[in-house]
Design a protein around this motif. Structure first.
Motif, PDB file in Angstrom:
ATOM      1  N   LEU A  62       0.804  -1.249  -0.213  1.00 36.50           N
ATOM      2  CA  LEU A  62      -0.058  -0.101  -0.225  1.00 36.50           C
ATOM      3  C   LEU A  62       0.815   0.986  -0.185  1.00 36.50           C
ATOM      4  O   LEU A  62       0.298   2.563  -0.462  1.00 36.50           O
ATOM      5  CB  LEU A  62      -0.963   0.220   1.327  1.00 36.50           C
ATOM      6  N   GLU A  63       1.807   1.009   0.597  1.00 35.17           N
ATOM      7  CA  GLU A  63       3.161   1.894   0.177  1.00 35.17           C
ATOM      8  C   GLU A  63       3.917   2.652  -0.780  1.00 35.17           C
ATOM      9  O   GLU A  63       4.227   3.403  -1.180  1.00 35.17           O
ATOM     10  CB  GLU A  63       3.983   2.027   1.670  1.00 35.17           C
ATOM     11  N   SER A  64       3.850   1.250  -1.516  1.00 30.73           N
ATOM     12  CA  SER A  64       4.044   1.468  -3.116  1.00 30.73           C
ATOM     13  C   SER A  64       3.630   2.667  -3.444  1.00 30.73           C
ATOM     14  O   SER A  64       3.016   2.731  -3.907  1.00 30.73           O
ATOM     15  CB  SER A  64       4.486   0.190  -3.738  1.00 30.73           C
ATOM     16  N   LYS A  65       5.135   3.483  -4.375  1.00 29.40           N
ATOM     17  CA  LYS A  65       5.079   4.449  -4.845  1.00 29.40           C
ATOM     18  C   LYS A  65       4.465   4.180  -6.752  1.00 29.40           C
ATOM     19  O   LYS A  65       4.038   4.592  -7.370  1.00 29.40           O
ATOM     20  CB  LYS A  65       5.989   5.424  -5.091  1.00 29.40           C
ATOM     21  N   SER A  66       5.034   2.875  -7.165  1.00 31.58           N
ATOM     22  CA  SER A  66       4.401   2.270  -8.362  1.00 31.58           C
ATOM     23  C   SER A  66       3.390   1.819  -8.493  1.00 31.58           C
ATOM     24  O   SER A  66       3.089   1.109  -9.549  1.00 31.58           O
ATOM     25  CB  SER A  66       5.554   1.390  -8.231  1.00 31.58           C
ATOM     26  N   VAL A  67       2.086   1.791  -7.655  1.00 29.49           N
ATOM     27  CA  VAL A  67       0.990   1.087  -7.368  1.00 29.49           C
ATOM     28  C   VAL A  67      -0.009   2.633  -7.712  1.00 29.49           C
ATOM     29  O   VAL A  67      -0.076   2.916  -6.134  1.00 29.49           O
ATOM     30  CB  VAL A  67       0.565   0.305  -6.073  1.00 29.49           C
ATOM     31  N   GLU A  68      -0.716   1.865  -8.244  1.00 32.08           N
ATOM     32  CA  GLU A  68      -2.415   3.237  -8.521  1.00 32.08           C
ATOM     33  C   GLU A  68      -3.406   2.664  -7.658  1.00 32.08           C
ATOM     34  O   GLU A  68      -4.399   3.758  -7.628  1.00 32.08           O
ATOM     35  CB  GLU A  68      -2.473   3.891  -9.857  1.00 32.08           C
ATOM     36  N   ALA A  69      -3.672   1.703  -7.769  1.00 30.13           N
ATOM     37  CA  ALA A  69      -4.741   0.948  -7.444  1.00 30.13           C
ATOM     38  C   ALA A  69      -4.371  -0.442  -6.698  1.00 30.13           C
ATOM     39  O   ALA A  69      -3.695  -1.182  -7.059  1.00 30.13           O
ATOM     40  CB  ALA A  69      -5.431   0.752  -8.944  1.00 30.13           C
ATOM     41  N   VAL A  70      -5.616  -0.980  -5.608  1.00 32.04           N
ATOM     42  CA  VAL A  70      -5.421  -2.718  -5.648  1.00 32.04           C
ATOM     43  C   VAL A  70      -6.381  -3.127  -5.183  1.00 32.04           C
ATOM     44  O   VAL A  70      -7.235  -2.826  -5.431  1.00 32.04           O
ATOM     45  CB  VAL A  70      -4.683  -2.452  -4.008  1.00 32.04           C
ATOM     46  N   TYR A  71      -6.091  -4.291  -5.624  1.00 33.40           N
ATOM     47  CA  TYR A  71      -7.113  -5.244  -5.416  1.00 33.40           C
ATOM     48  C   TYR A  71      -7.296  -6.447  -4.549  1.00 33.40           C
ATOM     49  O   TYR A  71      -5.789  -6.366  -4.019  1.00 33.40           O
ATOM     50  CB  TYR A  71      -7.354  -6.560  -6.982  1.00 33.40           C
TER      51      TYR A  71
END
Length: 71
Positions: A62-71
């Protein structure tokens, strides 16, 4: 970035694998990260699904800057 929404998946079970396969075929999204309680499980899933990042906790993903959306 290639214009596709960068997804992270929490978990490495059957439904997560189905979602990852859908992203592989998607024109709108791509899998960039996987998070799991087990680093080994996350790394294996990421390798098999083509994600560049594996996280040993949900919080880390959740803290990753590369992730824009989470499933």
């Amino acid at each position: 970035m290639n214009g596709k929404l960068a997804w992270g998946i929490i978990g490495t079970g059957r439904i997560a694998r189905t979602f990852a396969e859908g992203l592989r075929r998607s024109e709108l999204g791509r899998l960039v990260a996987v998070g799991s309680r087990s680093r080994e499980s996350a790394e294996r899933f990421a390798r098999e699904a083509g994600a560049s990042d594996a996280h040993a906790s949900c919080e880390s993903l959740l803290e990753s800057k590369s992730v824009e959306a989470v499933y």
